[in-house]
Design a protein around this motif. Structure first.
Motif, PDB file in Angstrom:
ATOM      1  N   ASP A 130       0.805  -1.229   0.000  1.00  0.00           N
ATOM      2  CA  ASP A 130       0.000   0.000   0.000  1.00  0.00           C
ATOM      3  C   ASP A 130       0.833   1.273   0.000  1.00  0.00           C
ATOM      4  O   ASP A 130       0.324   2.353   0.327  1.00  0.00           O
ATOM      5  N   SER A 131       2.104   1.173  -0.365  1.00  0.00           N
ATOM      6  CA  SER A 131       2.940   2.376  -0.422  1.00  0.00           C
ATOM      7  C   SER A 131       3.039   2.943  -1.823  1.00  0.00           C
ATOM      8  O   SER A 131       3.559   4.047  -2.015  1.00  0.00           O
ATOM      9  N   VAL A 133       0.489   3.797  -4.915  1.00  0.00           N
ATOM     10  CA  VAL A 133      -0.935   3.904  -5.250  1.00  0.00           C
ATOM     11  C   VAL A 133      -1.109   4.829  -6.448  1.00  0.00           C
ATOM     12  O   VAL A 133      -0.181   5.556  -6.837  1.00  0.00           O
ATOM     13  N   THR A 134      -2.318   4.795  -7.016  1.00  0.00           N
ATOM     14  CA  THR A 134      -2.671   5.686  -8.115  1.00  0.00           C
ATOM     15  C   THR A 134      -3.717   6.686  -7.632  1.00  0.00           C
ATOM     16  O   THR A 134      -4.769   6.292  -7.099  1.00  0.00           O
ATOM     17  N   MET A 141      -6.706  12.274  -2.381  1.00  0.00           N
ATOM     18  CA  MET A 141      -6.478  11.176  -1.453  1.00  0.00           C
ATOM     19  C   MET A 141      -6.021  11.746  -0.111  1.00  0.00           C
ATOM     20  O   MET A 141      -5.024  12.473  -0.050  1.00  0.00           O
ATOM     21  N   THR A 262       0.896   8.371 -10.299  1.00  0.00           N
ATOM     22  CA  THR A 262       1.426   7.261  -9.506  1.00  0.00           C
ATOM     23  C   THR A 262       2.191   7.843  -8.332  1.00  0.00           C
ATOM     24  O   THR A 262       3.156   8.601  -8.509  1.00  0.00           O
ATOM     25  N   TYR A 264       4.197   7.382  -4.620  1.00  0.00           N
ATOM     26  CA  TYR A 264       4.961   6.565  -3.671  1.00  0.00           C
ATOM     27  C   TYR A 264       5.015   7.362  -2.363  1.00  0.00           C
ATOM     28  O   TYR A 264       5.494   8.507  -2.353  1.00  0.00           O
TER      29      TYR A 264
END
Length: 271
Positions: A130-131, A133-134, A141, A262, A264
């Motif tokens: 889960d590090s 994600v899009t 988010m 993307t 991180y």
């Protein structure tokens, strides 16, 4: 001689007639009655008597009316009068005063830094759950990070592929109900504020117009949302707990009409 006889006959006939034979003519026989037997018709005297009678009765009635009013007030208990006085006061005033809250504590600024080790960070976070994600176009988010008793600071690091992303930090002073770090995705509803993404490096002073963040009276701003060139450098920071509450780390892609990002990132506590 005939004229004289005729006159004499008329006189004798008239004398034989009585007064009562003619309607509308009254007799003077009443004049012979004693004065004492006549009814008193002195209007001034009769009206004077009635006025005096009314004057005698008037003050008594007024006094009785006043006494009845006073006695009605005296019969009401003092507690009931106080209760009615309290009910007459608008209840909204007390409710408003109870709802007024003290101002939020002043939040210290966050400590921030950048690093050129972007490749190393991405390689490390690709292996962590889960590090990576899009964040889709138009979305925001939010990472909710509650404070914990065994730590004193929250820390973060993030980077992106290819393009920048908006980032900001806020603190919610609402008491913590869970110690889990959670992620929430929301869509931006401000279509008018959306603008086409500009490629390449972006100045850190470019505020995200589409981000409406301060929608809670318990929410304080630590770091406003700015577009960060996280595709070129690692962006990191930390903040000391201002008390009990929950941090909100916002990754804002609401300004992008076409491109997903993307991301991180990692969040951790520090003593």
């Amino acid at each position: 001689m005939e004229t004289l006889d005729t006159t004499s006959a008329l006189q004798s006939r008239l004398s034989s007639l009585s007064v009562s034979s003619f309607p509308g003519i009254t007799s003077n026989q009443g004049e012979d009655r004693p004065i004492e037997s006549l009814q008193n018709t002195d209007l001034s005297q009769s009206s004077g008597n009635s006025v005096s009678d009314s004057n005698m009765d008037g003050p008594s009635d007024a006094t009785d009316s006043k006494d009845s009013i006073d006695s009605s007030h005296e019969s009401i208990p003092a507690e009931q009068l106080e209760g009615e006085a309290e009910e007459s006061c608008p209840s909204g005033t007390s409710e408003l005063s109870s709802e007024m809250k003290a101002p939020l504590p002043t939040l210290d600024p966050a400590a921030t830094w950048t690093s050129v080790t972007i490749k190393e960070l991405k390689a490390t976070l690709r292996t962590e759950k889960d590090s990576m994600v899009t964040v889709y176009r138009g979305d925001i988010m939010t990472v909710h990070v509650p404070t914990v008793p065994e730590s004193k600071r929250v820390c973060w690091e993030f980077a992106t592929d290819g393009y920048d992303i908006g980032f900001g930090v806020y603190f919610d002073f609402t008491p913590v109900t869970t110690r889990n770090i959670t992620v929430h995705i929301s869509e931006s509803s401000d279509d008018e504020d959306e603008e086409e993404e500009v490629e390449g490096p972006v100045s850190s002073g470019d505020v995200e117009k589409g981000s409406k963040i301060l929608n809670s009276s318990n929410l304080g701003e630590i770091l406003p949302v700015y577009r960060q060139d996280s595709h070129l450098l690692v962006h990191g920071g930390s903040h000391e707990f201002p008390g009990e509450g929950t941090y909100q780390l916002k990754f804002d892609n609401s300004y992008s009409l076409w491109r997903n990002k993307t991301l991180y990132y990692r969040v951790y506590y520090s003593a």
